[in-house]
Design an enzyme around this catalytic site. Structure first.
Site, mmCIF file in Angstrom:
data_model
loop_
_atom_site.group_PDB
_atom_site.id
_atom_site.type_symbol
_atom_site.label_atom_id
_atom_site.label_comp_id
_atom_site.label_asym_id
_atom_site.label_seq_id
_atom_site.Cartn_x
_atom_site.Cartn_y
_atom_site.Cartn_z
ATOM 1 N N CYS A 16 0.815 -1.219 0.000
ATOM 2 C CA CYS A 16 0.000 0.000 0.000
ATOM 3 C C CYS A 16 0.846 1.266 0.000
ATOM 4 C CB CYS A 16 -0.940 -0.006 1.201
ATOM 5 S SG CYS A 16 -2.329 -1.145 1.011
ATOM 6 N N LYS A 19 0.482 3.479 -3.089
ATOM 7 C CA LYS A 19 -0.741 4.229 -3.358
ATOM 8 C C LYS A 19 -0.407 5.673 -3.720
ATOM 9 C CE LYS A 19 -4.458 3.716 -0.801
ATOM 10 N NZ LYS A 19 -5.391 3.530 0.323
ATOM 11 N N ASP A 49 -14.733 6.587 1.890
ATOM 12 C CA ASP A 49 -14.894 5.368 2.680
ATOM 13 C C ASP A 49 -14.144 4.201 2.056
ATOM 14 O OD1 ASP A 49 -16.028 3.903 4.895
ATOM 15 O OD2 ASP A 49 -17.654 5.355 4.801
ATOM 16 N N ASP A 67 -8.730 -3.609 -4.457
ATOM 17 C CA ASP A 67 -7.431 -3.175 -3.958
ATOM 18 C C ASP A 67 -6.353 -4.045 -4.582
ATOM 19 O OD1 ASP A 67 -5.387 -1.951 -2.381
ATOM 20 O OD2 ASP A 67 -6.888 -1.582 -0.817
ATOM 21 N N GLY A 138 -11.191 -13.484 -12.809
ATOM 22 C CA GLY A 138 -10.353 -12.308 -12.747
ATOM 23 C C GLY A 138 -9.921 -11.823 -14.114
ATOM 24 N N HIS A 139 -8.898 -10.969 -14.112
ATOM 25 C CA HIS A 139 -8.381 -10.397 -15.356
ATOM 26 C C HIS A 139 -6.881 -10.195 -15.189
ATOM 27 C CE1 HIS A 139 -8.516 -8.280 -19.152
ATOM 28 N NE2 HIS A 139 -7.807 -7.289 -18.628
ATOM 29 N N SER A 140 -6.119 -10.434 -16.261
ATOM 30 C CA SER A 140 -4.663 -10.304 -16.206
ATOM 31 C C SER A 140 -4.163 -9.521 -17.408
ATOM 32 C CB SER A 140 -4.005 -11.689 -16.179
ATOM 33 O OG SER A 140 -4.365 -12.427 -17.341
#
Length: 350
Positions: A16, A19, A49, A67, A138-140
């Site tokens: 993180c 970010k 939020d 995330d 998912g996606h790659s």
């Protein structure tokens, strides 16, 4: 195979800590047109939020979040576990229960073997299994740096929804996990970390914030948010600004990883760039000592704990009991006061 790989050497940021800084993100979001009103959207962008919530019309809401980030540890399987726990945390922070997840994967095919990506995915799947949900797809993409995370869907009884803007004056504050993983993982990237300290950080980062669903059932729990890339100070500021309050924090009550070790790593320059960017973005709102204390309280956390705002009544003991039984920190770290435009939003006492 994983022993020969140092995933953190393939990315410019870590967890993180990569970010976008809060101030820069605010500038980006200010370009969006928010004039359109969606009546069923209970939680959106306006209060910064953890996840979006849509009212289903039956007393419950769908919670949606995503995330993803670049490697924070070297081991592929562990990276996958941390990234998954971090993404699922947003659902728990809203008081919800996750239903399913889909993967987001960026992989430098010309640098790292597909089998290594498979280990990352398996780590993510294993944490989803711990949460009782499927990793359902998912996606790659082929990308210059390895990236992994999840988009997660959950559900919450709207009566138990815990937005970060619903804190009250007089509330006391809890933080369920220790700070310092940003400093420790920076020390790992520099080759300075001890096995004991990185093991403690990994244990914290891979622990699911499932306690959030239980805390949401306590009447006096008014607000929750998880502490991630903006550091404790950044996420506390979002809570205060959203709820019209200001906070007083007792630094000595804030849970941390081995504090002497953190001070040592800090003295060796193991401070994530994100900690300094965080302070540059929101430091004007803080009354905080310079140096180690400031860098630790602004330290980007990956899969950090829940910041919980609780009415100062019998609910406090109930919350403490839940946290103790869950093996989490149960010490009050501060309290909320009325907002004052002439004072700093957060005061740190040492």
């Amino acid at each position: 195979m994983s022993e020969l790989i140092r995933l953190t050497q393939y990315s410019h940021g870590a967890g993180c800590g990569c970010k976008i800084a809060p101030g820069v993100l605010h500038s980006m979001l200010s370009c969006m047109n928010n004039d359109i009103v969606y009546p069923n959207l209970v939680v959106g962008n306006d209060t910064k939020d953890d996840a979006a919530v849509v009212d289903l019309g039956d007393g419950t809401g769908i919670v949606s979040t995503t995330d993803f980030f670049m490697p924070i540890v070297d081991d592929p399987h562990t990276f996958g576990r941390i990234a998954a726990a971090n993404a699922i945390s947003d659902i728990y922070a809203m008081g919800g229960t996750p239903l399913m997840a889909i993967a987001i994967l960026g992989w430098p095919i010309n640098k790292l073997k597909p089998e290594v990506a498979g280990m990352v995915l398996e780590g993510g799947r294993s944490v989803c299994a711990e949460a009782g949900i499927p990793l359902a797809g998912g996606h790659s993409i082929d990308s210059p740096e390895p990236i992994f995370g999840l988009a997660v869907t959950g559900r919450v009884p709207l009566a138990n929804l815990k937005a970060n803007a619903s804190a009250h004056v007089g509330d006391v504050l809890f933080l369920t996990k220790p700070l310092g993983v940003g400093m420790v993982t920076t020390a790992e990237k520099k080759g300075l970390v001890s096995k004991e300290h990185i093991a403690s950080a990994i244990e914290s980062m891979t622990k699911l914030n499932i306690v959030g669903a239980k805390l949401s059932e306590v009447k006096g729990v008014n607000a929750m948010t998880d502490v991630t890339g903006f550091g404790l100070m950044g996420h506390l500021l979002e809570l205060c600004q959203g709820s019209g309050t200001r906070a007083v924090i007792d630094f000595n009550s804030v849970p941390t990883l081995d504090r002497k070790a953190l001070e040592s790593y800090h003295s060796q320059g193991c401070v994530p760039g994100g900690a300094r960017r965080n302070f540059e973005s929101y430091g004007k709102h803080l009354d905080i000592p310079k140096g180690f204390i400031r860098d630790l309280l602004c330290d980007p956390q990956t899969s950090g704990g829940l910041l919980v705002s609780v009415s100062n009544d019998s609910s406090v003991e109930e919350v403490k009991s839940i946290l103790i039984s869950s093996g989490l920190s149960s010490e009050i770290i501060g309290y909320l006061k009325e907002a004052d435009p002439t004072a700093h939003t957060v005061l740190i006492k040492t």
